[in-house]
Scaffold this motif. Sequence first.
Motif, PDB file in Angstrom:
ATOM      1  N   LYS A  70      12.025  27.816  59.179  1.00 40.07           N
ATOM      2  CA  LYS A  70      12.665  26.523  59.447  1.00 40.07           C
ATOM      3  C   LYS A  70      14.141  26.760  59.764  1.00 40.07           C
ATOM      4  O   LYS A  70      14.951  27.088  58.884  1.00 40.07           O
ATOM      5  CB  LYS A  70      12.492  25.599  58.245  1.00 40.07           C
ATOM      6  N   LEU A  71      14.493  26.570  61.022  1.00 35.28           N
ATOM      7  CA  LEU A  71      15.833  26.899  61.507  1.00 35.28           C
ATOM      8  C   LEU A  71      16.904  25.998  60.890  1.00 35.28           C
ATOM      9  O   LEU A  71      17.953  26.480  60.452  1.00 35.28           O
ATOM     10  CB  LEU A  71      15.872  26.793  63.034  1.00 35.28           C
ATOM     11  N   LEU A  72      16.651  24.684  60.865  1.00 38.84           N
ATOM     12  CA  LEU A  72      17.660  23.760  60.339  1.00 38.84           C
ATOM     13  C   LEU A  72      17.914  23.998  58.850  1.00 38.84           C
ATOM     14  O   LEU A  72      19.054  23.901  58.383  1.00 38.84           O
ATOM     15  CB  LEU A  72      17.234  22.312  60.586  1.00 38.84           C
TER      16      LEU A  72
ATOM     17  N   ILE B 158      23.946  32.271  63.883  1.00 40.59           N
ATOM     18  CA  ILE B 158      23.484  31.346  64.919  1.00 40.59           C
ATOM     19  C   ILE B 158      22.489  32.034  65.849  1.00 40.59           C
ATOM     20  O   ILE B 158      21.388  31.512  66.100  1.00 40.59           O
ATOM     21  CB  ILE B 158      24.682  30.787  65.719  1.00 40.59           C
ATOM     22  N   ILE B 159      22.863  33.207  66.339  1.00 41.98           N
ATOM     23  CA  ILE B 159      22.007  33.914  67.299  1.00 41.98           C
ATOM     24  C   ILE B 159      20.732  34.417  66.631  1.00 41.98           C
ATOM     25  O   ILE B 159      19.626  34.228  67.137  1.00 41.98           O
ATOM     26  CB  ILE B 159      22.788  35.086  67.926  1.00 41.98           C
TER      27      ILE B 159
ATOM     28  N   LEU C  53      16.735  33.424  67.316  1.00 39.34           N
ATOM     29  CA  LEU C  53      15.759  34.454  67.700  1.00 39.34           C
ATOM     30  C   LEU C  53      14.605  34.530  66.708  1.00 39.34           C
ATOM     31  O   LEU C  53      13.435  34.669  67.108  1.00 39.34           O
ATOM     32  CB  LEU C  53      16.466  35.808  67.816  1.00 39.34           C
ATOM     33  N   ALA C  54      14.908  34.440  65.407  1.00 39.59           N
ATOM     34  CA  ALA C  54      13.846  34.477  64.393  1.00 39.59           C
ATOM     35  C   ALA C  54      12.934  33.257  64.537  1.00 39.59           C
ATOM     36  O   ALA C  54      11.705  33.361  64.371  1.00 39.59           O
ATOM     37  CB  ALA C  54      14.449  34.523  62.996  1.00 39.59           C
ATOM     38  N   PHE C  55      13.526  32.107  64.849  1.00 45.68           N
ATOM     39  CA  PHE C  55      12.745  30.882  65.042  1.00 45.68           C
ATOM     40  C   PHE C  55      11.798  31.033  66.231  1.00 45.68           C
ATOM     41  O   PHE C  55      10.603  30.682  66.151  1.00 45.68           O
ATOM     42  CB  PHE C  55      13.696  29.710  65.256  1.00 45.68           C
TER      43      PHE C  55
ATOM     44  N   PHE D 226       5.391  39.659  62.774  1.00 44.87           N
ATOM     45  CA  PHE D 226       6.723  39.055  62.665  1.00 44.87           C
ATOM     46  C   PHE D 226       7.757  40.125  62.307  1.00 44.87           C
ATOM     47  O   PHE D 226       8.843  40.186  62.901  1.00 44.87           O
ATOM     48  CB  PHE D 226       6.688  37.953  61.605  1.00 44.87           C
ATOM     49  N   ARG D 227       7.390  40.983  61.360  1.00 44.11           N
ATOM     50  CA  ARG D 227       8.284  42.084  60.971  1.00 44.11           C
ATOM     51  C   ARG D 227       8.597  42.980  62.170  1.00 44.11           C
ATOM     52  O   ARG D 227       9.755  43.327  62.433  1.00 44.11           O
ATOM     53  CB  ARG D 227       7.631  42.958  59.900  1.00 44.11           C
TER      54      ARG D 227
END
Length: 619
Positions: free
Chosen positions: A60-62, A144-145, A149-151, A176-177
């Motif tokens: 969850k990015l937010l 931020i970056i 990217l992970a999202f 994912f890893r």
Amino acid sequence: MRIKWFSLVRITGLVLVLTYHFFQNQFPGGFIGVDIFFTFSGFLITALMVDEFGRSRDFKLLAFYRRRFYRIVPPLVLSVLLVVPLTFLVGRDFVTGLGRQIAAALGFVTNYFEIATGGSYENKFIPHLFVHTWSLAVEMHFYIIWGILAFVIAKAVQHWAPPTRHQTSTASLPMFRLALFILAIGLAVYSLMSMFLRAAGLSDFSPVYFSSVTHGFPFFVGSALGTVTGIRYVAPSFQRSWRAWTWQSAAGVMALSALTLIVLGDLLQFDQLITYRGGLLLATLLACVMIFSARVLHEKTPNVPEPKPITFLADVSYSVYLFHWPLYVIFSHLMTNWLAALVTTSLSIVLSALSYYSLEPLIAGKPAHFFKWPLQWRLVKWPFLILTAGLALLTIQVTRTAPQLSRLETNLWLSGITQDVDKLNATQAIATAKPAPAVKAATATGTKPAKGVSIIGDSVTLGTRDYLGAHVADSSIDAEGDRTMDLAYKVMMEQQKNHLLREYVVICIGTNALNDYQEQLMKVVNDLAPGHKLVLMTPYNAQATASWNSSKLGELERSLPKKYNFITIADWGKAAPKHPDAFKGTDGVHFGGIHAGDVAYAQVINDALKVAQTRPAKS
């Protein structure tokens, strides 16, 4: 889940940074402590991303940005609000451009603001109070970056590896890893190569040190390690590897890597190319070794608690970093350096503990306490809001009335313009007039210089140029900021070549002494043409100790008249401390615009010239 012994990684980074800022000449490479912080942040953030995906098969990015905001912003704002009132203890030069500094810090662009304004920890004048927030800017850019990217990777994994009825939530975790690992390695290589290439040919390495592009690789190296080890969701390869370790071997490797980092902090120099072509990478890799061994040690000591003092220092390390630099800049101009370091460290820890355990939890809506007493928002709400509003209004007022240029900068700027005009006039006079008899003699014989005094100086001389020209008879002055002895040598040789170097040559250089100060000085002594008398002005820096290059240069200069009878010493290094009013509210080196300094400086030169009159010229 808290991993024991990670605290030692944070503390190592903090100690390196503090010793660098407090004792820069004795510990010149301590800036690698920032690279330890960067590496650990990259590791921890990525390991937590892996845990979140392993737990929920999502990222969850937010929510990630919200957690980063509450951890970073409140202590930053608090440090600004508490530091600004303390600037009343020192001169107004210390708040020069303060509004832009604060805006850059709160906007997380201090690194590029410092690149644009030529800022540095090793600033020769009064440094910016919030220059240290450059690292927060780089860190925020990484968050931020890397968060985005992970999202994207999490969504891609969800799309290409959808769960089935028989899969667990961790079935797609290896994918994912792996994706994070490959991306982290790629970005680390790109950043590292950017630093390697852009460092070539630089004399000031601040642009590559401050840039998020060139100095971002420690985050990504740490991120790659984070995908391998993890926190709760440990990679199978790591599980297999740590079983072969003992707690003694893990503790030994951790201690050895920490010791090596300390040695590296003693060897590296900010202005050496090797620092940017291997030094910072080595510090990053050693930080990874510390992190890995601490992670193993955690697994090997399940029944050993982490000592509370270590935990406490790790908890407050971020806020201590925020508070210490502006406090040190202020206190170091009010007291001796050792006392300033002690007061700064003590006050930073107290304020950081208040921030971490009391204010930050209240702001985030979490349980908070003051020492052992629990705090409730309803009880402290109005006092907190009123105090914050008062400090905010004071900060706004200080920034509104802060000068855009310091008194010293203004003085140097005006003196530089005057010097340029004088040079143009002198060039025009030479081009249109017949040579004076003394100059003819110098041209004809090469041994008899023109009468008068040639003064070659640095920013200290430039700051008092107008007064000096009016009070040192028959003198010409060539001064420039940041001038070192090798640059003064070039000016002297150019004047000598063009027969413009006068009988008395006064060299006012030394505050910016480099490591090869002895070789540079002896070139001046040996290559000065016969017929001249040399006057060496010893340097003065109120913060300098006997181990500083400028102090060593001064001692070398004092020893030369016994060997060379054409050399006289103008001992500014010993005379300046007798005039404390000349340095009140300054950086302890410059006094530009302070009349007491002008008078004392000119007097030291004139006294030396009187002595030089009784000594022979170089033969």
